[in-house]
Design a protein around this motif. Structure first.
Motif, mmCIF file in Angstrom:
data_model
loop_
_atom_site.group_PDB
_atom_site.id
_atom_site.type_symbol
_atom_site.label_atom_id
_atom_site.label_comp_id
_atom_site.label_asym_id
_atom_site.label_seq_id
_atom_site.Cartn_x
_atom_site.Cartn_y
_atom_site.Cartn_z
ATOM 1 N N GLY A 105 0.805 -1.209 0.000
ATOM 2 C CA GLY A 105 0.000 0.000 0.000
ATOM 3 C C GLY A 105 0.838 1.258 0.000
ATOM 4 N N HIS A 106 0.231 2.343 -0.457
ATOM 5 C CA HIS A 106 0.866 3.660 -0.449
ATOM 6 C C HIS A 106 -0.148 4.663 0.074
ATOM 7 C CE1 HIS A 106 3.668 6.816 -1.680
ATOM 8 N NE2 HIS A 106 2.602 7.501 -2.079
ATOM 9 N N ASN A 107 0.256 5.479 1.042
ATOM 10 C CA ASN A 107 -0.648 6.419 1.700
ATOM 11 C C ASN A 107 -0.056 7.828 1.685
ATOM 12 O OD1 ASN A 107 -1.167 7.726 4.730
ATOM 13 N ND2 ASN A 107 -3.008 7.019 3.707
ATOM 14 N N LYS A 108 -0.910 8.822 1.409
ATOM 15 C CA LYS A 108 -0.494 10.227 1.433
ATOM 16 C C LYS A 108 -1.527 11.033 2.212
ATOM 17 C CE LYS A 108 -0.709 12.702 -2.381
ATOM 18 N NZ LYS A 108 -0.355 13.273 -3.712
ATOM 19 N N VAL A 109 -1.066 11.823 3.183
ATOM 20 C CA VAL A 109 -1.932 12.659 4.010
ATOM 21 C C VAL A 109 -1.599 14.123 3.729
ATOM 22 C CG1 VAL A 109 -2.661 13.253 6.346
ATOM 23 C CG2 VAL A 109 -2.029 10.893 5.799
ATOM 24 N N GLU A 110 -2.640 14.928 3.488
ATOM 25 C CA GLU A 110 -2.449 16.334 3.157
ATOM 26 C C GLU A 110 -3.287 17.221 4.072
ATOM 27 O OE1 GLU A 110 -2.162 17.088 -1.359
ATOM 28 O OE2 GLU A 110 -3.508 15.355 -1.164
ATOM 29 N N GLN A 111 -2.742 18.407 4.381
ATOM 30 C CA GLN A 111 -3.487 19.474 5.028
ATOM 31 C C GLN A 111 -3.435 20.689 4.112
ATOM 32 O OE1 GLN A 111 -1.801 19.938 8.972
ATOM 33 N NE2 GLN A 111 -3.223 18.438 9.830
ATOM 34 N N SER A 112 -4.053 21.777 4.530
ATOM 35 C CA SER A 112 -4.105 22.959 3.672
ATOM 36 C C SER A 112 -2.717 23.466 3.300
ATOM 37 C CB SER A 112 -4.903 24.076 4.364
ATOM 38 O OG SER A 112 -4.340 24.371 5.632
ATOM 39 N N GLY A 113 -1.723 23.216 4.148
ATOM 40 C CA GLY A 113 -0.364 23.675 3.872
ATOM 41 C C GLY A 113 0.423 22.767 2.952
ATOM 42 N N GLY A 114 -0.127 21.607 2.601
ATOM 43 C CA GLY A 114 0.572 20.676 1.724
ATOM 44 C C GLY A 114 0.640 19.293 2.315
ATOM 45 N N VAL A 115 1.492 18.428 1.726
ATOM 46 C CA VAL A 115 1.640 17.042 2.165
ATOM 47 C C VAL A 115 2.362 17.012 3.504
ATOM 48 C CG1 VAL A 115 2.646 14.797 1.625
ATOM 49 C CG2 VAL A 115 1.677 16.206 -0.211
ATOM 50 N N ILE A 116 1.778 16.318 4.490
ATOM 51 C CA ILE A 116 2.421 16.218 5.798
ATOM 52 C C ILE A 116 2.981 14.825 6.061
ATOM 53 C CG2 ILE A 116 1.023 18.038 6.816
ATOM 54 C CD1 ILE A 116 -0.643 15.854 8.176
ATOM 55 N N ARG A 117 2.528 13.836 5.304
ATOM 56 C CA ARG A 117 3.064 12.485 5.477
ATOM 57 C C ARG A 117 2.805 11.671 4.214
ATOM 58 N NH1 ARG A 117 0.173 10.819 9.454
ATOM 59 N NH2 ARG A 117 -1.158 9.313 8.400
ATOM 60 N N GLU A 118 3.805 10.895 3.800
ATOM 61 C CA GLU A 118 3.642 10.002 2.659
ATOM 62 C C GLU A 118 4.476 8.760 2.927
ATOM 63 O OE1 GLU A 118 3.575 10.205 -2.226
ATOM 64 O OE2 GLU A 118 4.368 11.888 -1.071
ATOM 65 N N ALA A 119 3.881 7.597 2.795
ATOM 66 C CA ALA A 119 4.586 6.363 3.146
ATOM 67 C C ALA A 119 4.045 5.185 2.342
ATOM 68 C CB ALA A 119 4.445 6.082 4.640
ATOM 69 N N SER A 120 4.905 4.186 2.161
ATOM 70 C CA SER A 120 4.526 2.919 1.537
ATOM 71 C C SER A 120 4.742 1.807 2.543
ATOM 72 C CB SER A 120 5.366 2.655 0.281
ATOM 73 O OG SER A 120 5.146 3.653 -0.688
ATOM 74 N N ASN A 121 3.971 0.718 2.400
ATOM 75 C CA ASN A 121 4.139 -0.397 3.325
ATOM 76 C C ASN A 121 3.874 -1.718 2.629
ATOM 77 O OD1 ASN A 121 1.210 -1.381 3.984
ATOM 78 N ND2 ASN A 121 1.130 0.857 4.047
#
Length: 200
Positions: free
Chosen positions: A158-174
């Motif tokens: 899997g690949h996950n990306k978390v974003e807030q209004s300021g941009g990407v705050i976390r991106e990871a693969s597992n």
């Protein structure tokens, strides 16, 4: 609940199956100090199968799921979509009873959104292989009940990306592999239902 198809003594070559499964779960937890959390889960997975030889079926499946979690004024909701293929092998036990094994390859996409103080959204892509055993019983030549232990063995990437209004705050693969034996209480661990058969 589950839907699918059946035969009399064998799953005969040339027959086709229409079915799927659906599940719903709602739970509430209330800690001694803090707001209660309410979790609602729903999933629906239609499928179609084709018997390419006696007691052997291949098929296609789709899936949709929704989950919502509320704690006080904070809310997180997500939708998931999936498409995949499966193989299923039946072993007749006599008197309309069968054991079966199902191997699946499925691709999932999930998007979620939070309205908490730090509002965010996330996107997840996941590909999984799984082995799921089950038991089926013929009610008639056209109708079969079954129980499926979903994902007894599995391997996922899997690949996950978390974003807030300021941009990407976390991106990871597992990459993970394991068994569902420790998760039998989950909404998608055990499916119970029925199948319908055509061309028998």
């Amino acid at each position: 609940m589950c839907t699918a198809l059946a035969a009399s003594a064998q799953i005969s070559k040339g027959s086709s199956y229409l079915g799927g499964n659906a599940g719903f779960r709602m739970s509430t937890t209330r800690p001694d100090n803090g707001d209660k959390t309410t979790l609602t889960l729903f999933n629906l997975s239609p499928s179609m199968g084709f018997a390419y030889k006696e007691n052997r079926v291949w098929g296609l499946l789709l899936s949709y799921g929704n989950s919502t979690s509320k704690t006080g004024n904070d809310k997180y909701s997500s939708n998931s979509y999936g498409i995949g293929a499966f193989l299923r092998q039946y072993q007749p036990l006599g008197k309309g009873c069968y054991l079966f094994a199902q191997e699946s390859l499925v691709f999932y996409y999930n998007n979620g959104k939070s309205n908490s103080a730090n509002s965010s959204k996330d996107n997840t892509y996941n590909t999984g292989l799984s082995l799921s055993p089950g038991f089926a019983y013929d009610i008639s030549k056209k109708f079969q009940l079954e129980l499926l232990l979903n994902g007894l063995l599995y391997a996922n990437y899997g690949h996950n990306k978390v974003e807030q209004s300021g941009g990407v705050i976390r991106e990871a693969s597992n990459l993970s592999a394991g068994s569902s034996l420790s998760n039998l209480s989950q909404v998608n661990a055990i499916n119970i239902g029925a199948r319908f058969a055509f061309g028998r």
